[in-house]
Structures are given as structure tokens and as C-alpha cells.
Design a protein around this motif. Structure first.
Motif, PDB file in Angstrom:
ATOM      1  N   ILE A 172      14.568  68.216  77.114  1.00  0.00           N
ATOM      2  CA  ILE A 172      13.942  66.918  76.884  1.00  0.00           C
ATOM      3  C   ILE A 172      13.576  66.249  78.203  1.00  0.00           C
ATOM      4  CG2 ILE A 172      14.367  64.569  76.023  1.00  0.00           C
ATOM      5  CD1 ILE A 172      15.992  65.867  73.756  1.00  0.00           C
ATOM      6  N   GLU A 173      14.467  66.341  79.174  1.00  0.00           N
ATOM      7  CA  GLU A 173      14.170  65.782  80.494  1.00  0.00           C
ATOM      8  C   GLU A 173      12.912  66.436  81.085  1.00  0.00           C
ATOM      9  OE1 GLU A 173      17.785  66.514  82.566  1.00  0.00           O
ATOM     10  OE2 GLU A 173      18.670  64.588  82.022  1.00  0.00           O
ATOM     11  N   GLY A 174      12.794  67.758  80.931  1.00  0.00           N
ATOM     12  CA  GLY A 174      11.632  68.466  81.439  1.00  0.00           C
ATOM     13  C   GLY A 174      10.356  68.015  80.731  1.00  0.00           C
ATOM     14  N   ILE A 175      10.427  67.834  79.417  1.00  0.00           N
ATOM     15  CA  ILE A 175       9.270  67.376  78.653  1.00  0.00           C
ATOM     16  C   ILE A 175       8.847  65.984  79.130  1.00  0.00           C
ATOM     17  CG2 ILE A 175       8.497  66.624  76.366  1.00  0.00           C
ATOM     18  CD1 ILE A 175      10.313  68.882  75.233  1.00  0.00           C
ATOM     19  N   ILE A 176       9.826  65.114  79.343  1.00  0.00           N
ATOM     20  CA  ILE A 176       9.518  63.750  79.785  1.00  0.00           C
ATOM     21  C   ILE A 176       8.857  63.761  81.152  1.00  0.00           C
ATOM     22  CG2 ILE A 176      10.545  61.545  80.497  1.00  0.00           C
ATOM     23  CD1 ILE A 176      12.701  62.079  78.323  1.00  0.00           C
ATOM     24  N   LEU A 177       9.419  64.525  82.059  1.00  0.00           N
ATOM     25  CA  LEU A 177       8.890  64.545  83.419  1.00  0.00           C
ATOM     26  C   LEU A 177       7.472  65.109  83.468  1.00  0.00           C
ATOM     27  CD1 LEU A 177      12.090  65.686  85.356  1.00  0.00           C
ATOM     28  CD2 LEU A 177      11.086  63.387  85.270  1.00  0.00           C
ATOM     29  N   GLU A 178       7.159  66.035  82.586  1.00  0.00           N
ATOM     30  CA  GLU A 178       5.834  66.651  82.580  1.00  0.00           C
ATOM     31  C   GLU A 178       4.799  65.893  81.749  1.00  0.00           C
ATOM     32  OE1 GLU A 178       5.626  70.813  81.829  1.00  0.00           O
ATOM     33  OE2 GLU A 178       7.504  71.242  82.878  1.00  0.00           O
ATOM     34  N   ASN A 179       5.270  65.057  80.818  1.00  0.00           N
ATOM     35  CA  ASN A 179       4.325  64.470  79.868  1.00  0.00           C
ATOM     36  C   ASN A 179       4.289  62.941  79.837  1.00  0.00           C
ATOM     37  OD1 ASN A 179       3.324  66.913  78.075  1.00  0.00           O
ATOM     38  ND2 ASN A 179       5.527  67.227  78.431  1.00  0.00           N
ATOM     39  N   SER A 180       5.226  62.284  80.486  1.00  0.00           N
ATOM     40  CA  SER A 180       5.230  60.813  80.416  1.00  0.00           C
ATOM     41  C   SER A 180       4.389  60.216  81.538  1.00  0.00           C
ATOM     42  CB  SER A 180       6.661  60.305  80.492  1.00  0.00           C
ATOM     43  OG  SER A 180       7.272  60.677  81.710  1.00  0.00           O
TER      44      SER A 180
END
Length: 215
Positions: A207-215
Motif C-alpha cells: 500500500i505504501e508503494g502504491i501511494i508513493l507511485e500514485n498519489s
């Protein structure tokens, strides 16, 4: 332009993530009740069944996500992120079921303080996973992304607590347990329950990776 309109788009991946997270929490809460009511055979059987049902429901969601992924051309986040996240979430449900099955197969006769503490930490981790997953659809909002990251940090802290409980439990087990069979049983259960928090931490990392790449 017409070609683009005909392509299957997005799918309801965030809804399915939420459905799966709900099943994880259902399994964790049923397992917690199993531990709390372990001396009552009727309730033990009931909560074992509840764990199994929740895990099977989680499997169905996982299969649906993977099926939808194959049919969808444009996804809301990276395809590999979707695949990794849902399968890691499914690992959480699987380990909860494994812990319940192991207690039944090994004919464990009583719960220990360490099982209770690890169960509590596992449940808290699963609930925080659900909280973080709920925020995924809105991480374009910086405040939501920050809240999700803080929830992931809490999961990390809970996993660290579980790791410390496991080390203490193992030390006590090898110092005090004279029955080798009982030692083997409890060691396996302790490791499975700590493994639940490990997989929750893996979900948090995704989830952290998704946030960093998409937020």
C-alpha cells in the motif's frame, strides 16, 4: 477514439479490495473468538467454521480480482500492484485459517497467554489493514494519502510488537516446556500467528508503494 471507448476500463478493483479486507477481519475476529472460547467444544467448532467460511469467501474475491485483471485493459493502478496486493492480502486469510486448522489437527488442549497476545495483535493488524485499504481509492487527496501512510506505520509497529512477543514466547517455551510434543505444537502456532502480522506488514508495504507511485 472508438477503439479506446471499446476497451474494458478499470473495473471495480477498489471495491473488491474492500470486500477482501472485510473477509480478513471476519476471519481474524472469528479466530479471536475461537481462542477466547476454546474450552467450549461447541463454540470452538462454530468459530472454526466461521474462519473457514471467511477464508473461502476471501479466496473467491481473490479469484475475481485476478479474473477481472485479465479482462481489463486500463486499470486504476499498475496491474502488478493489483496482483501483488490482492495475493498478499489472501496470504493473511490463509494463515489465519492455517492457525485454526493447526490447533485442531494438533489437538491443542489449552490456550496460552502468548497465543492470546499474538491473536490480539493479529486482529489489530487485520483491522488496520482494512482501514488502509479503504483509503486506497482516494489517495489522490494528500490528506487521505497521509492517513493511509500513518495506518501502514501502525501496522509496522504492531508487527514489531508481535515479533517481540514471539521471541519471548519461544524463550519461555524452550526453557519451561518439558513435553516435546507440546513444545512442537505451540511453536508451530506461535509462528503462524506471528506470520499473520508479517503478511499484514507486507500488505502495508504494498500500500505504501502504491501511494508513493500514485498519489
Amino acid at each position: 477514439m472508438l477503439f479506446g471507448k471499446l476497451l474494458p476500463r478499470e473495473g471495480n478493483f477498489f471495491d473488491m479490495f474492500n470486500q477482501h479486507a472485510e473477509r480478513i477481519v471476519e476471519a481474524a475476529r472469528a479466530f479471536s473468538q475461537l481462542v477466547a472460547n476454546y474450552n467450549d467444544q461447541h463454540l470452538r467448532d462454530r468459530y472454526n467454521l466461521d474462519v473457514d467460511n471467511a477464508e473461502r469467501a476471501a479466496d473467491r474475491v481473490t479469484h475475481e480480482v485476478n479474473r477481472t485483471l485479465h479482462k481489463t485493459f486500463i486499470t486504476p493502478i499498475d496491474r502488478e500492484q493489483i496482483h501483488s496486493l490482492i495475493n498478499t492480502m489472501d496470504d493473511v486469510a490463509d494463515l489465519i485459517q492455517d492457525a485454526a486448522e493447526t490447533m485442531a489437527l494438533y489437538d491443542v488442549q489449552h490456550m496460552t497467554e502468548e497465543i492470546t497476545r499474538l491473536t490480539d495483535l493479529s486482529l489489530k493488524c487485520c483491522e488496520r489493514v482494512q482501514d488502509a485499504v479503504k483509503l486506497l481509492a482516494r489517495i489522490a487527496d494528500p490528506a487521505v494519502a497521509e492517513a493511509a501512510l500513518k495506518t501502514c506505520e501502525e501496522i509496522d509497529r504492531l508487527e514489531g510488537d508481535a515479533d517481540r512477543v514471539l521471541r519471548s514466547a519461544m524463550s519461555k517455551l524452550f526453557r519451561e516446556e518439558v513435553d516435546v510434543r507440546e513444545l512442537i505444537k505451540l511453536k508451530a502456532i506461535y509462528e503462524l500467528l506471528e506470520g499473520v502480522t508479517d503478511r499484514c506488514e507486507d500488505v502495508a508495504n504494498h500500500i505504501e508503494g502504491i501511494i508513493l507511485e500514485n498519489s
